[in-house]
Write a protein that holds these residues in place. Structure first.
Motif, short mmCIF file in Angstrom:
data_model
loop_
_atom_site.label_atom_id
_atom_site.label_comp_id
_atom_site.label_asym_id
_atom_site.label_seq_id
_atom_site.Cartn_x
_atom_site.Cartn_y
_atom_site.Cartn_z
N ASP A 149 0.83 -1.21 0.00
CA ASP A 149 0.00 0.00 0.00
C ASP A 149 0.86 1.27 0.00
O ASP A 149 0.61 2.21 -0.75
CB ASP A 149 -0.92 0.01 1.22
CG ASP A 149 -2.06 -1.00 1.13
OD1 ASP A 149 -2.37 -1.43 0.00
OD2 ASP A 149 -2.61 -1.35 2.19
N GLU A 153 1.17 3.97 -3.10
CA GLU A 153 0.78 5.36 -2.86
C GLU A 153 1.94 6.31 -3.13
O GLU A 153 1.77 7.35 -3.77
CB GLU A 153 0.31 5.53 -1.41
CG GLU A 153 -0.12 6.95 -1.08
CD GLU A 153 -0.61 7.08 0.35
OE1 GLU A 153 -0.88 8.23 0.77
OE2 GLU A 153 -0.71 6.06 1.05
N SER A 156 2.93 6.02 -6.97
CA SER A 156 1.80 6.11 -7.90
C SER A 156 1.79 4.93 -8.89
O SER A 156 1.71 5.10 -10.11
CB SER A 156 1.83 7.43 -8.67
OG SER A 156 1.76 8.53 -7.77
#
Length: 218
Positions: A149, A153, A156
């Motif tokens: 995760d 993030e 991208s």
């Protein structure tokens, strides 16, 4: 206390060594680079591609009274087969060269980890394999999904660039209970000690693999 709980308790110091690797600490703080993630994937490929051969080597060396472990190994092999190809897919999804990664050489630390795994299975005790399984699955069950995760993030990236991490976070949740039951059936003190020794060594070597990753600032 069952052997699984002993395995957790008596390898905690080595587990903390792994978790203290700068690359892991930085990732959990949201500090990650594409270069570092690709370096992780390259080295993961070079140890994951040996998982099934190591399991096969273990099965070939089991004693007659350990025949019951063969069923567990066949289940593990069915689950693990082809996961190194997932890593190459992740590399391609990150903009890396899939074939160059396949043909590349591992870091010294990663190669040492693989060599130690084969040596312990072939020379010491085939059940040393379960020390390696504990380190890899016990680590990924807690870290793989949150790290994926954070990497997605920060960089991208699409989910397809973290298939290996996401799949192992999910798969190893199920595997861990299976592994716990398996370890609690191992009653021979010598086998238990060999598994503990292998897990301690593997935590150290896996930690060194993470310490070999580039740490340039994002």
């Amino acid at each position: 206390m069952g052997f699984f709980d002993r395995l957790k308790l008596e390898t905690e110091t080595e587990r903390q060594y792994l978790l203290g690797a700068p690359a892991i600490v930085a990732c959990m703080q949201g500090e990650v680079t594409r270069e570092r993630y690709l370096a992780f994937l390259h080295n993961a490929y070079h140890h994951v591609r040996h998982t099934v051969p190591l399991m096969m080597a273990c099965g070939a060396r089991l004693r007659d009274d350990q025949e019951w472990l063969c069923q567990a190994l066949t289940e593990y092999i069915a689950e693990e087969y082809g996961h190194h190809e997932w890593i190459l897919d992740d590399i391609a999804a990150c903009g890396g060269d899939r074939e160059a990664a396949r043909l590349s050489a591992p870091n010294f630390e990663t190669e040492t980890m693989v060599v130690c795994a084969y040596d312990s299975v072939q020379r010491v005790n085939p059940l040393c394999l379960f020390g390696m399984i504990w380190v890899l699955e016990g680590t990924s069950v807690n870290l793989a999904t949150p790290m994926a995760d954070l990497i997605r993030e920060t960089l991208s990236l699409p989910a397809s660039a973290c298939r290996y991490l996401y799949s192992h976070g999910e798969l190893d949740q199920d595997h861990l209970k299976f592994f716990e039951d398996l370890m609690n059936r191992i009653e021979d003190p010598a086998d238990q000690q060999d598994i503990l020794h292998a897990a301690r060594r593997m935590y150290r070597l896996y930690g060194d693999m993470f310490r070999s990753l580039p740490m340039e600032a994002a």
